[in-house]
Design an enzyme around this catalytic site. Structure first.
Site, PDB file in Angstrom:
ATOM      1  N   ASP A 110      37.866  10.857  12.963  1.00  0.00           N
ATOM      2  CA  ASP A 110      36.785  11.388  12.125  1.00  0.00           C
ATOM      3  C   ASP A 110      36.636  12.898  12.157  1.00  0.00           C
ATOM      4  O   ASP A 110      35.620  13.414  11.694  1.00  0.00           O
ATOM      5  CB  ASP A 110      35.460  10.724  12.508  1.00  0.00           C
ATOM      6  CG  ASP A 110      34.941  11.229  13.843  1.00  0.00           C
ATOM      7  OD1 ASP A 110      35.762  11.596  14.694  1.00  0.00           O
ATOM      8  OD2 ASP A 110      33.717  11.253  14.031  1.00  0.00           O
ATOM      9  N   GLU A 111      37.591  13.624  12.684  1.00  0.00           N
ATOM     10  CA  GLU A 111      37.455  15.072  12.664  1.00  0.00           C
ATOM     11  C   GLU A 111      38.806  15.757  12.674  1.00  0.00           C
ATOM     12  O   GLU A 111      39.809  15.194  13.127  1.00  0.00           O
ATOM     13  CB  GLU A 111      36.605  15.571  13.836  1.00  0.00           C
ATOM     14  CG  GLU A 111      37.155  15.210  15.183  1.00  0.00           C
ATOM     15  CD  GLU A 111      36.300  15.779  16.310  1.00  0.00           C
ATOM     16  OE1 GLU A 111      35.957  16.964  16.280  1.00  0.00           O
ATOM     17  OE2 GLU A 111      35.980  15.020  17.229  1.00  0.00           O
ATOM     18  N   ASP A 148      33.900  17.416  10.463  1.00  0.00           N
ATOM     19  CA  ASP A 148      33.495  16.285  11.296  1.00  0.00           C
ATOM     20  C   ASP A 148      32.698  15.313  10.435  1.00  0.00           C
ATOM     21  O   ASP A 148      31.689  15.693   9.845  1.00  0.00           O
ATOM     22  CB  ASP A 148      32.622  16.812  12.451  1.00  0.00           C
ATOM     23  CG  ASP A 148      32.627  15.877  13.641  1.00  0.00           C
ATOM     24  OD1 ASP A 148      32.964  14.690  13.443  1.00  0.00           O
ATOM     25  OD2 ASP A 148      32.298  16.327  14.754  1.00  0.00           O
TER      26      ASP A 148
END
Length: 418
Positions: free
Chosen positions: A121-122, A27
């Site tokens: 983003d992860e 993350d």
DNA sequence: TCTGGGGTCCTGCCTCGT
DNA sequence: TCTGACGAGGCAGGACCC
């Protein structure tokens, strides 16, 4: 498991026990804010709020400096500014975030082909098959952290565990710039004391329903009967939570994801009463939806609209089409038809159009479309609205208008919109 | 104080065909 | 011919995630 590193971070030590683990959850830390700092280093160390500075926008992301003041994602920007008056407001640059996201995902994919992006983003990574190449899961997590920092210039947090659910919880605890390894044999001890709200899938409502019955921790869930959980949150979620609380999570890392729906919605700067203007907006949104369907070579079998009134009451209407389509006009007409059936005439703050029940184009649909004809019709409708009202909202609608990838000044990408 | 936009999934209700 | 049971699918609303 992990410990603080003296700087308030959670970092599992070198050689932490990672027996039985195979899943990494990576993350990025305050991703949007971090990208803005990357592009403008003078922003480093400042409280940043990523969000539109005006209108009814909410915080998309905030730097950790701003979070210290209580600023959180999804909070109205006006409220965030009251909490942190010195914060710098930075309008979001979504295309740039996508660009950096591709860089980060490329690093993951250079480690293992089993990468499941969850958002920009992860991602989950399954590293079971690449241990000989790179080392243990904990070692791989460390390599990823170092490479993301060295090659992209940003920090990330990693959870390492036997299952997706535990890896995700571990990365959340490790944030920011940390890493937490939970050996398979430690899973139950790791989960037991954590609040139910920390579980993936438990939001405010479910947490309240559980807590009102005295179920506050994951241990409490494990010790509750199926009937009790069923009464609290329903059979599906109840069964899932019971399973997760036992440390079981059968979900694999899935590299392929098929979109199930495509939609666009817009909140107006001020509430709108005029039905004709709203109908024109629906047409414009339908056109953008249709353009995306065509780019992806999909057709839709079901159209739904969403209407949110000034009191925030939200309703939806949907309709299954006689034939699947990717034609803006047909989607727009269906959306307008659904809208016309709504009797409530109160001011409206949001309208949305969504295409559901997607299927590959040409698989039995009508397969005809004409961008120029679609566009002329949308442009005409917006022109009518501008002639009648001339408001800033309508000007904005015109700018956003053309969603088919053509045009110049009217091209949505000229306005940072996909 | 005043709540975005893009999605997924679940639940309950209703209708329709068998 | 009528009626009830049942499953499938459509529809509306809501919770949740990032």
């Amino acid at each position: 498991m992990g410990h603080g590193d003296g700087r308030g971070r959670v970092v599992s030590p070198e050689g932490a026990d990672d027996t039985g683990t195979r899943i990494l959850h990576v993350d990025m830390d305050a991703f949007y804010a971090a990208v803005e700092v990357l592009d403008d280093p003078t922003l480093r160390g400042l409280p940043l709020i990523i969000g539109a500075p005006d209108g009814r926008s909410v915080v998309s992301s905030a730097s950790y400096e701003a979070r210290r003041y209580g600023v959180r994602a999804a909070m109205p920007v006006s409220q965030a500014l009251r909490l942190c008056p010195t914060a710098r407001i930075v309008p979001p640059h979504f295309h740039r975030y996508q660009e950096v996201s591709r860089q980060v995902m490329a690093i993951f994919e250079s480690i293992t082909p089993l990468v499941e992006p969850l958002s920009v983003d992860e991602a989950f990574l399954d590293v079971q098959g690449v241990r000989r190449l790179w080392g243990s899961p904990a070692r791989i997590a460390q390599i990823i952290r170092e490479r993301v920092q060295a090659e992209v210039g940003m920090s990330c947090s990693v959870g390492v565990a036997a299952t997706k659910h535990v890896a995700k919880m571990a990365s959340t605890i490790a944030k920011p710039d940390g890493m937490l390894v939970v050996a398979a044999s430690d899973t139950l001890d790791f989960l037991a004391p954590r609040p139910v709200r920390a579980m993936w899938g438990v939001g405010p409502k479910a947490a309240e329903a559980l807590e009102s019955r005295g179920i506050r921790t994951i241990r409490d869930i494990r010790e509750s009967s199926a009937e009790m959980l069923d009464r609290a949150v329903g059979p599906a979620l109840g069964a899932r939570l019971a399973q997760l609380a036992r440390g079981e999570d059968p979900r694999h890392v899935e590299t392929e994801r098929v979109e199930k729906s495509v939609g666009h919605e817009e909140t107006f700067d001020h509430d709108i009463v005029d039905r004709e203007f709203l109908r024109a907006e629906l047409l414009r949104l339908a056109d953008r939806v249709a353009a995306r369907l065509r780019r992806a070579q999909w057709e839709t079998g079901t159209i739904s609209i969403k209407i949110r009134f000034d009191d925030f009451r939200t309703l939806s209407r949907s309709q299954t089409l006689p034939e699947p389509t990717a034609v803006g006009q047909r989607i727009g007409e269906a959306a307008q038809g659904l809208f016309d059936q709504i009797e409530r005439r109160d001011p409206i703050r949001l309208v949305g159009v969504r295409a559901e029940n997607l299927r590959p184009a040409g698989a039995g649909g009508i397969g005809l479309w004409d961008d120029d004809e679609d566009w002329r019709r949308v442009e005409g409708a917006v022109d009518d609205a501008v002639a009648r009202f001339g408001s800033a909202t309508i000007t904005r609608a015109r700018h956003l208008g053309r969603g088919d990838g053509r045009g110049s000044a009217l091209h949505p990408k000229a306005h940072g919109i996909d």
